[in-house]
Design an enzyme around this catalytic site. Structure first.
Site, mmCIF file in Angstrom:
data_model
loop_
_atom_site.group_PDB
_atom_site.id
_atom_site.type_symbol
_atom_site.label_atom_id
_atom_site.label_comp_id
_atom_site.label_asym_id
_atom_site.label_seq_id
_atom_site.Cartn_x
_atom_site.Cartn_y
_atom_site.Cartn_z
ATOM 1 N N ASP A 469 0.866 -1.339 -0.045
ATOM 2 C CA ASP A 469 -0.267 -0.214 -0.058
ATOM 3 C C ASP A 469 0.961 0.859 0.123
ATOM 4 O O ASP A 469 0.932 2.256 -0.455
ATOM 5 C CB ASP A 469 -0.835 -0.259 1.391
ATOM 6 C CG ASP A 469 -2.406 -1.016 0.910
ATOM 7 O OD1 ASP A 469 -2.288 -1.597 0.433
ATOM 8 O OD2 ASP A 469 -2.718 -0.695 1.679
ATOM 9 N N GLU A 539 -4.495 -4.672 -7.274
ATOM 10 C CA GLU A 539 -5.726 -5.568 -5.695
ATOM 11 C C GLU A 539 -6.730 -5.455 -6.679
ATOM 12 O O GLU A 539 -7.317 -3.751 -6.081
ATOM 13 C CB GLU A 539 -5.122 -5.834 -4.568
ATOM 14 C CG GLU A 539 -4.500 -4.661 -3.641
ATOM 15 C CD GLU A 539 -3.945 -5.066 -2.368
ATOM 16 O OE1 GLU A 539 -4.386 -4.334 -1.817
ATOM 17 O OE2 GLU A 539 -3.295 -5.363 -2.565
#
Ligand SMILES: *[C@@H]1O[C@H](CO)[C@@H](O)[C@H](O)[C@H]1NC(C)=O
Ligand SMILES: *[C@@H]1O[C@H](CO)[C@@H](O)[C@H](O)[C@H]1NC(C)=O
Ligand SMILES: *[C@@H]1O[C@H](CO)[C@@H](O)[C@H](O)[C@H]1NC(C)=O
Ligand SMILES: *[C@@H]1O[C@H](CO)[C@@H](O)[C@H](O)[C@H]1NC(C)=O
Ligand SMILES: *[C@@H]1O[C@H](CO)[C@@H](O)[C@H](O)[C@H]1NC(C)=O
Ligand SMILES: *[C@@H]1O[C@H](CO)[C@@H](O)[C@H](O)[C@H]1NC(C)=O
Ligand SMILES: *[C@@H]1O[C@H](CO)[C@@H](O)[C@H](O)[C@H]1NC(C)=O
Ligand SMILES: *[C@@H]1O[C@H](CO)[C@@H](O)[C@H](O)[C@H]1NC(C)=O
Ligand SMILES: *[C@@H]1O[C@H](CO)[C@@H](O)[C@H](O)[C@H]1NC(C)=O
Length: 894
Positions: A469, A539
């Site tokens: 992230d 994702e």
């Protein structure tokens, strides 16, 4: 078992004594030997004397401890020892009831006795490959390293045991400290699932002992100079190894080895001499020419020829004694690169060809248990679904995974995990990981060096993401890059899986992480915002993956099942973790009930889920395929996720028991090599081509009918072929004439071979789903008006004749292949037919490979599907049922 019974069982232990005696065969006995510690006695430190030097003396009686295998977390060990049973543990909310965190707040001990016969000029090294979260290690009463050094799940180290080992029984004791995901470099699950009760603490990877003569060598790192594959081409290979002279004198050594090529390719022998000064460590390079190099390809594009290298290190003494040797290592000749295009999107190139990533995110076992056969089956499912890449987000698993990937042509996108300690950056306010301090950088360095060494030579490696992230800070980036360079990493290195920022040394990641993770309608993917089909989605998915009823009953109680279909907003233990956005199915269920109608019972709920899930994954993969060469190309996507760490209700393409389901077959259709797809936004048909070499004329039949089987429109289109690209062929006519529901069938035909290469049916509503893009969150884009498929609840019923038609003789490996002929005998479509293979115990056969499933048949249409599975067809019942078709059980022919 209740909690107190479990706790008492915990501390009793099941296995008998296992102390090595002086007469046992030595673990290693010649220079070049390396052996795994074959098993451990495991016990909580609260149940053992607090005397590590004493406990690490040979011969201590640990017969009351749990006997476990060579690698496993504490929970994995307790499962293996029979203290816990995963069928029970995974049922309902038993995980909370049967285990207690307090059991795992103290260190756990792994102890083993083994025999060695040291002699002059023989050197012994202990190899660790990561212990969670950190460990003190004792040998024969002495502490050889503390948990300040042996730290992190990926902290692989070598410790010199030469001064500690003795003739006869030796003892090794590892004290593994508890794990906190926010503080330690471990393997966390963030919001994937409830956490394992021990947070993964323990010796989860093998521990090894090696014996060498005065000079040792490391495994090879392999570099090939292939750029673009040609026929009969010559390739140069560079082999690098680190030599260490343990002796106090100058020595001459030779590296003498062989590369075994695949058939047709030729490689010369390896023979090079080196001189090493007393105590010298040196990296040496050996160049080898390969003739007629066999190039390795991802599964869909070609074969996976593998080379194997093995070498001995010989001392220039009178008899050329072996001082060390390498294990056989497999490598492949191929080239992988990536670039950030003019849209700031990452694209990959394999062997000179644009490689569109069609991938999914891997979930390891919740207790990090590893079964190579299971990984093989998972990859086989992936290939069956047309997926070409598996993303490992901080779950780099065991070394065997990469060997399986090499053999099967599965690309691996590895990298560090998000959140938790790994992303404890000053600029990361999203996660609670403890911020990095001075002592963290060496842990990261050891982890990167170790994982890079493990992965380096594997042709299946597509790249490594040093962040997920968030991107690593400049100092950590430098640590990672230096380690990767030291290990001769030649594959792409990417800053993170998102576009939040990047370190200067790496530049933009080119990967978007803009959701969705929860339900969105099929037309979402044809939009031009968020996760829609453009660029690289690292994702993303509509959050689907509902198991079929047979699987649900294995892990949910009657009460859980009632909650599942009756209470659309309920918190569910088998969704994501309790503190996550995805602890309930409210977004999904709202859409499901609005579009397909309120659930009437469990079976009805699950059938509606299967239709919604199929629709969702098909649209995602079709849109990414359709846009592969769009003006802003869709360069790749990773479905979130491939599979789950435990029996789970979402984020998977097949379930924990390896039963495929709606999400699986939607994916399989959406990824077909050649395919005709419906664009829910433009109401047109795309011709998709992922192949590099399939030749010939194609024709597409486009047919639209209503629920009574009445024709709304029908056309045939001839079209020219386009290599590895997609184009709009034509708009579908009659969409505006749909009253309640319609079915659209697209058949792509190879006219020369007289063969349908893709056949596929959509159910369409007169009303489109309407997205409110401006209200998008990190996990979904809200829908203000829903498509209406409620008519599916009262379709006229169809009569389908189904027979098992051809059965190929059972193969040597126990597999059966059969064909099932389906014929719709009605004037109405037979909708969403599910075929299922049931074994004599009434359980679904898994793994199972259906050529196609969840099919909709046109009035009077005949279709043949094939199935392959391990087992005997004579003892297997094939069930067929559908949205408007009664369940029937098929007998196999005699
Ligand atoms: C685990 O429990 C299940 C259900 O209670 C039982 O059927 C199974 O035999 C058990 N497995 C083992 C290895 O004891
Ligand atoms: C596991 O880690 C979490 C933090 O992510 C922590 O709250 C919890 O107490 C840990 N469990 C154990 C058994 O240490
Ligand atoms: C391989 O190495 C040889 C000798 O070093 C060199 O002449 C040749 O150009 C190299 N081949 C390639 C393809 O680089
Ligand atoms: C390992 O220990 C032995 C014995 O003390 C010593 O001779 C040798 O040099 C050491 N090896 C390394 C690499 O430090
Ligand atoms: C190198 O190894 C090969 C067998 O692998 C053997 O035939 C050969 O004699 C070795 N060379 C030397 C110099 O020992
Ligand atoms: C790509 O990123 C750079 C900054 O890294 C920015 O200056 C540029 O405008 C971006 N290009 C596009 C097409 O978004
Ligand atoms: C993709 O390439 C094909 C063949 O060159 C072309 O016909 C098509 O228009 C391209 N698709 C897009 C969306 O640009
Ligand atoms: C695939 O497409 C790329 C352009 O996107 C092209 O360079 C390459 O040659 C194509 N491959 C084949 C086999 O046509
Ligand atoms: C796909 O591309 C290949 C390679 O150029 C070509 O031979 C084949 O006909 C194409 N198929 C379709 C359906 O466009």
């Amino acid at each position: 078992m209740n909690l107190s019974q479990t706790l008492s069982a915990l501390f009793v232990g099941l296995a008998g004594a296992h102390a090595a005696s002086n007469t046992a065969a030595p673990l290693v006995s010649s220079p070049g030997d390396i052996s795994i510690i074959p098993g451990w006695s495991l016990q909580s430190s609260t149940r053992a004397p607090d005397d590590m030097p004493g406990l690490s003396q040979p011969g201590v009686d640990v017969s009351s401890w749990h006997r476990v295998g060579p690698r496993g977390t504490v929970m994995a060990g307790l499962l293996q020892a029979g203290v816990f049973n995963d069928t029970e543990l995974f049922y309902s909310d038993n995980l909370n009831q049967l285990t207690s965190e307090t059991t795992f707040r103290s260190p756990w001990l792994y102890r083993e006795d083994f025999t060695l016969n040291p002699s002059d000029n023989q050197y012994f090294v202990l190899h660790t490959h990561g212990i969670t979260s950190k460990a003190d290690i004792y040998v024969n009463g002495e502490r050889i390293v503390t948990s300040d050094e042996q730290k992190g799940s990926y902290g692989g180290h070598k410790y010199n045991l030469t001064d500690y080992v003795k003739d006869g029984t030796n003892s090794l004791l590892i004290r593994a400290f508890p794990t906190n995901y926010l503080r330690d470099f471990a393997l966390g699950f963030v919001d994937w699932n409830p956490y394992p009760s021990d947070n993964g603490t323990g010796v989860w990877r093998n521990v090894e002992i090696s014996q060498t003569g005065p000079v040792s060598m490391s495994p090879f790192r392999v570099i090939t100079d292939l750029t673009k594959p040609n026929q009969n081409q010559k390739v140069n290979i560079t082999l690098k190894t680190d030599l260490v002279n343990h002796a106090q004198k100058t020595v001459q050594v030779s590296v003498n080895g062989t590369i075994t090529p695949p058939p047709g390719s030729k490689v010369g022998p390896i023979l090079r001499s080196f001189e090493l000064k007393p105590g010298e460590s040196r990296t040496v390079s050996i160049k080898v020419g390969v003739e007629k190099a066999s190039v390795w390809w991802p599964a869909r594009w070609g074969a996976q020829p593998l080379y194997t290298v093995q070498a001995n290190l010989l001392l220039h003494d009178t008899s050329m004694t072996v001082s060390d040797q390498t294990r056989a290592q497999q490598f492949g000749i191929r080239q992988v690169s990536s670039y950030v295009n003019e849209h700031n999107d990452t694209a990959f190139v394999v062997n000179g060809q644009q490689f569109q990533v069609m991938g999914a995110g891997y979930g390891p076992d919740m207790f990090m248990r590893f079964d190579e056969r299971r990984v093989e089956r998972i990859f086989r499912y992936m290939l069956d679904m047309g997926l070409n890449t598996v993303r490992l987000e901080g779950k780099q698993e065991q070394p065997e995974l990469y060997e399986v990937a090499d053999r099967m042509g599965m690309m691996v996108l590895a990298g560090w995990e998000c959140c938790d300690k790994w992303e404890g950056w000053d600029y990361n306010d999203d996660a609670q990981g403890v911020k990095w301090g001075e002592s963290d950088y060496p842990i990261a360095q050891a982890a990167m060096l170790h994982e890079a060494e493990m992965m380096q030579a594997h042709p299946s490696m597509l790249g490594f993401l040093v962040g997920s992230d968030y991107w690593p800070n400049d100092r950590a980036t430098e640590v990672y890059l230096d380690a990767l360079k030291d290990m001769d990493w030649k594959n792409p290195i990417i800053a993170s899986a998102s576009k939040r920022g990047y370190p200067k040394a790496l530049g933009p990641s080119g990967m978007k992480m803009d959701g969705p993770y929860d339900w969105v309608p099929p037309n979402y993917w044809y939009g031009d915002q968020e996760g829609a089909a453009f660029g690289f989605g690292s994702e993303l998915g509509a959050g689907v993956g509902t198991p079929e009823v047979g699987s649900l009953k294995k892990f949910m109680s009657d009460g859980d099942l009632e909650t599942l279909w009756k209470e659309p907003d309920a918190k569910l233990f088998h969704m994501s973790r309790y503190d996550s956005q995805f602890f309930d199915r409210s977004i999904y269920n709202k859409a499901l009930f609005e579009r397909y109608g309120t659930a009437q019972d469990l079976e009805d709920y699950v059938l509606k889920c299967q239709m919604a899930d199929y629709e969702a994954t098909r649209a995602q993969y079709e849109a990414y395929s359709a846009k592969q060469n769009a003006s802003r190309p869709a360069t790749g996507s990773i479905y979130w996720m491939l599979n789950s760490a435990w029996p789970n209700l979402h984020w998977q393409l097949f379930d924990y028991y390896l039963s495929p389901m709606g999400a699986y077959f939607g994916t399989k259709v959406g990824n077909r090599l050649e395919h005709a797809a419906y664009d829910y936004e433009k109401k047109s048909v795309w011709l998709i081509n992922h192949s590099l070499d399939l030749k010939g004329d194609r024709e597409i039949s486009i047919d639209l009918i209503d629920s009574n089987g009445k024709k709304i429109s029908g056309t045939k289109v001839k079209t020219t072929t386009v290599p590895n690209s997609s184009k709009v062929v034509q708009e579908v006519s009659g969409i505006d004439k749909i009253t309640d529901i319609a079915f659209l069938r697209l058949v792509l035909r190879d006219t020369k071979a007289k063969r349908d290469v893709s056949r596929n049916v959509y159910w369409l509503s007169p009303k489109a789903d309407v997205l409110d893009w401006d209200e998008s969150t990190w996990y979904t884009t809200p829908v203000t008006d829903y498509a209406d498929y409620k008519k599916l609840q009262n379709l006229p019923s169809a009569d389908v004749k189904a027979i098992v038609q051809t059965v190929k003789a059972k193969t040597k490996d126990g597999w059966t292949y059969a064909d099932v002929q389906l014929e719709n005998k009605s004037k109405v479509p037979a909708v969403f037919l599910r075929l299922n293979a049931i074994n004599p115990d009434g359980a679904e056969v898994t793994p199972v490979f259906w050529s196609d499933n969840y099919l909709t048949l046109w009035p009077n249409e005949k279709l043949r599907v094939s199935v392959g599975f391990e087992g005997d067809i004579k003892q297997t019942v094939i069930e067929v049922s559908g949205r408007n078709v009664k369940k029937q059980s098929l007998k196999s022919p005699k």
